[in-house]
Design a protein around this motif. Structure first.
Motif, PDB file in Angstrom:
ATOM      1  N   LYS A 164      12.640   7.246  -5.979  1.00 44.81           N
ATOM      2  CA  LYS A 164      11.318   7.660  -5.512  1.00 44.81           C
ATOM      3  C   LYS A 164      11.426   8.765  -4.465  1.00 44.81           C
ATOM      4  CE  LYS A 164       6.898   5.848  -3.846  1.00 44.81           C
ATOM      5  NZ  LYS A 164       6.144   4.632  -3.442  1.00 44.81           N
ATOM      6  N   ARG A 165      12.431   8.672  -3.624  1.00 48.17           N
ATOM      7  CA  ARG A 165      12.648   9.693  -2.597  1.00 48.17           C
ATOM      8  C   ARG A 165      12.989  11.042  -3.231  1.00 48.17           C
ATOM      9  NH1 ARG A 165      17.767   9.914   0.790  1.00 48.17           N
ATOM     10  NH2 ARG A 165      17.362  11.501   2.383  1.00 48.17           N
ATOM     11  N   LEU A 166      13.789  11.017  -4.278  1.00 46.60           N
ATOM     12  CA  LEU A 166      14.139  12.253  -4.979  1.00 46.60           C
ATOM     13  C   LEU A 166      12.916  12.850  -5.676  1.00 46.60           C
ATOM     14  CD1 LEU A 166      17.565  11.245  -6.598  1.00 46.60           C
ATOM     15  CD2 LEU A 166      17.165  12.405  -4.419  1.00 46.60           C
ATOM     16  N   ILE A 167      12.117  11.987  -6.303  1.00 40.60           N
ATOM     17  CA  ILE A 167      10.899  12.454  -6.975  1.00 40.60           C
ATOM     18  C   ILE A 167       9.953  13.097  -5.968  1.00 40.60           C
ATOM     19  CG2 ILE A 167       8.809  11.706  -8.188  1.00 40.60           C
ATOM     20  CD1 ILE A 167      10.525   9.562  -9.560  1.00 40.60           C
ATOM     21  N   ASN A 168       9.789  12.458  -4.828  1.00 46.55           N
ATOM     22  CA  ASN A 168       8.895  12.998  -3.797  1.00 46.55           C
ATOM     23  C   ASN A 168       9.376  14.357  -3.305  1.00 46.55           C
ATOM     24  OD1 ASN A 168       7.190  10.813  -3.910  1.00 46.55           O
ATOM     25  ND2 ASN A 168       8.155   9.718  -2.209  1.00 46.55           N
ATOM     26  N   ALA A 169      10.686  14.520  -3.203  1.00 44.77           N
ATOM     27  CA  ALA A 169      11.236  15.797  -2.734  1.00 44.77           C
ATOM     28  C   ALA A 169      10.895  16.921  -3.708  1.00 44.77           C
ATOM     29  CB  ALA A 169      12.745  15.687  -2.551  1.00 44.77           C
ATOM     30  N   ILE A 170      11.035  16.662  -5.005  1.00 39.83           N
ATOM     31  CA  ILE A 170      10.688  17.683  -6.003  1.00 39.83           C
ATOM     32  C   ILE A 170       9.190  17.971  -5.964  1.00 39.83           C
ATOM     33  CG2 ILE A 170      10.542  18.199  -8.465  1.00 39.83           C
ATOM     34  CD1 ILE A 170      13.120  16.692  -8.897  1.00 39.83           C
ATOM     35  N   ASN A 171       8.392  16.912  -5.960  1.00 40.37           N
ATOM     36  CA  ASN A 171       6.938  17.089  -5.997  1.00 40.37           C
ATOM     37  C   ASN A 171       6.406  17.836  -4.778  1.00 40.37           C
ATOM     38  OD1 ASN A 171       6.578  15.840  -8.477  1.00 40.37           O
ATOM     39  ND2 ASN A 171       6.252  13.807  -7.586  1.00 40.37           N
ATOM     40  N   ARG A 172       7.022  17.607  -3.632  1.00 40.22           N
ATOM     41  CA  ARG A 172       6.550  18.254  -2.403  1.00 40.22           C
ATOM     42  C   ARG A 172       7.044  19.690  -2.273  1.00 40.22           C
ATOM     43  NH1 ARG A 172       8.161  13.526   0.420  1.00 40.22           N
ATOM     44  NH2 ARG A 172       9.961  14.719   1.156  1.00 40.22           N
ATOM     45  N   GLU A 173       8.263  19.954  -2.722  1.00 39.41           N
ATOM     46  CA  GLU A 173       8.912  21.211  -2.355  1.00 39.41           C
ATOM     47  C   GLU A 173       8.844  22.308  -3.409  1.00 39.41           C
ATOM     48  OE1 GLU A 173       9.417  21.403   0.615  1.00 39.41           O
ATOM     49  OE2 GLU A 173       9.452  19.281   1.166  1.00 39.41           O
ATOM     50  N   THR A 174       8.240  22.054  -4.557  1.00 37.02           N
ATOM     51  CA  THR A 174       7.969  23.123  -5.516  1.00 37.02           C
ATOM     52  C   THR A 174       6.661  22.800  -6.223  1.00 37.02           C
ATOM     53  OG1 THR A 174       8.889  24.500  -7.294  1.00 37.02           O
ATOM     54  CG2 THR A 174       9.271  22.116  -7.446  1.00 37.02           C
TER      55      THR A 174
END
Length: 467
Positions: A164-174
């Motif tokens: 979930k942390r990895l998914i959030n990073a992608i969703n937030r940063e691009t």
């Protein structure tokens, strides 16, 4: 009939256009059904010699012949430039496009990669060397589309334990989507914004849009994904073994597409002599203002595409508190001035990876199949190039009709891949077998590492592709 409709029928502008309008009006007054008139005018355009004495269309036919006589005639090479094909059972349409390309008077040599499929002008997977010219559509619509891989100092169990942390990073940063951009308070900063954007009226006009889209991923076959990189051979500066890595694929976004559109049209306007099948291979001489302007705009879009990836990787790594152990990246829609066979030529690699001796590159598969980090072998017969991916084996429309999400999810589940978002037109089964593609180019590159995607994000279904 208005000028736009007449132009679509192939009527030249100027006197012929005026006479076509007159003939259309006269035809209606003579009682000819309105629905039949476009067909009659098309017949005159295609065979004007047959209508020079026609009472209704004679003036139009003679005006078309006068226009044609004033146009420069196309002079193909006396013999097609040599080219080689890698791979088997390639799409016949892509082979035909390559054969058209090597007929151009500016062409020197070509190569067709094993991932080849149909494109605009030059096929995807096409490599073309020319004399002192650049072909906008042989560079591609998405100028400087490229790959970037970052190896992160994070344990592999993060892929499942902190998904979930990895998914959030992608969703937030691009951002994904054809018009994707960052809002004012979130826009990225990068030295590329300090470049001279006045090199072209197009880049100057779209500089603000480029800033808004800096760090975004777009649509089509563009992606950002986490996965497992297995280093198989020396040459990357990392010990053999498995690592968590971030991989992205995207290009110069809306600004690059606008540059491509503007200069492709300009090139076609400058070469009216080209037959229909070669129109999208119109070139700009590098000794002209137009050629130099496009070249500078292309170079700027190359820097901009690299900046896009740099922003994505920087911000994702920062969001995760991760350190980058290794960065690898390369263009695959670009033109380079290089020396081949003892002469300087312009090499277009449209959906092809630079593979000079010792050059490191990335060749991805699909959302559910591996990609590879490779080292070029410098094969001159291929103009030191290699495939840029698996390559499509069917159109987007066909893929949407052929597959269902239930079978796609089963395919991905069997390979331990989590899909955040994508459309059916990008499913793995729409692509060629990446391992067959790699096997067809063992004389072009050697494999140093394998990347298996595990967490993938692409533009949601319904987005218009921009790759």
């Amino acid at each position: 009939m208005n000028a736009r409709k007449l132009a679509r029928l192939g009527v030249p502008s100027g006197e012929a256009m005026r006479l076509a309008g007159t003939a259309a009006r006269d035809a209606r007054q003579m009682g000819i059904p309105k629905r039949d008139i476009p067909g009659l005018i098309t017949a005159v355009v295609e065979n004007p010699h047959d209508y020079t004495d026609d009472e209704l269309f004679g003036d139009l036919a003679n005006a078309i012949l006068t226009h044609q006589a004033a146009q420069p005639s196309f002079q193909a090479r006396s013999e097609p430039a040599p080219y080689r094909i890698w791979g088997h059972d390639l799409d016949p349409n892509s082979v035909e496009q390559m054969e058209n390309a090597v007929r151009l008077p500016v062409s020197v040599r070509g190569a067709l990669m094993p991932d080849a499929h149909l494109g605009y002008g030059l096929p995807i997977g096409g490599v073309l060397a020319v004399h002192n010219a650049v072909i906008p559509y042989a560079v591609g619509v998405d100028i400087a589309c490229r790959m970037k891989l970052s190896v992160l100092d994070m344990p592999l169990h993060t892929l499942h334990g902190e998904q979930k942390r990895l998914i959030n990073a992608i969703n937030r940063e691009t951002r994904f989507g054809i018009g994707a951009k960052f809002s004012k308070g979130q826009r990225r900063d990068h030295p590329v914004l300090d470049e001279d954007w006045r090199v072209s009226p197009v880049t100057q006009r779209f500089q603000k849009k480029a800033w808004e889209q800096l760090g975004t991923s777009g649509s089509g076959n563009h992606f950002v994904e986490f996965g497992v990189l297995e280093v198989l051979a020396e040459g990357l500066g990392l010990p053999l073994g498995q690592y968590l890595a971030l991989l992205s694929h995207s290009g110069s976004r809306g600004t690059g597409a606008s540059v491509a559109s503007y200069y492709s049209k300009l090139a076609m306007d400058l070469h009216p002599e080209l037959p229909k099948q070669l129109r999208h291979l119109a070139w700009l001489d590098l000794d002209t203002d137009a050629g130099r302007e496009y070249w500078q705009a292309m170079q700027l879009m190359g820097k901009y595409a690299a900046a896009n990836h740099a922003c994505i990787h920087k911000h994702v790594a920062k969001a995760l508190g991760a350190k980058v152990l290794l960065d690898i990246e390369n263009h695959h829609n670009f033109a380079w001035i290089e020396e081949h066979d003892g002469e300087m030529v312009v090499v277009h690699r449209k959906g092809a990876t630079p593979a000079g001796k010792g050059v490191i590159g990335i060749i991805p598969g699909s959302m559910g199949t591996p990609g590879y980090v490779v080292r070029g072998l410098g094969n001159e017969a291929a103009l030191q190039s290699a495939a840029h991916g698996a390559g499509r084996r069917m159109s987007r429309r066909q893929a949407k009709k052929s597959f269902t999400w239930s079978e796609v999810k089963k395919f991905l589940r069997e390979r331990d891949v989590t899909l955040i978002s994508a459309g059916l037109d990008e499913v793995p089964m729409a692509y060629k077998d990446i391992d067959e593609v790699m096997a067809a180019q063992t004389d072009l590159v050697e494999i140093l590492a394998r990347f298996d995607p595990k967490l993938v994000k692409m533009a949601p279904a319904g987005e218009r592709p921009e790759d």
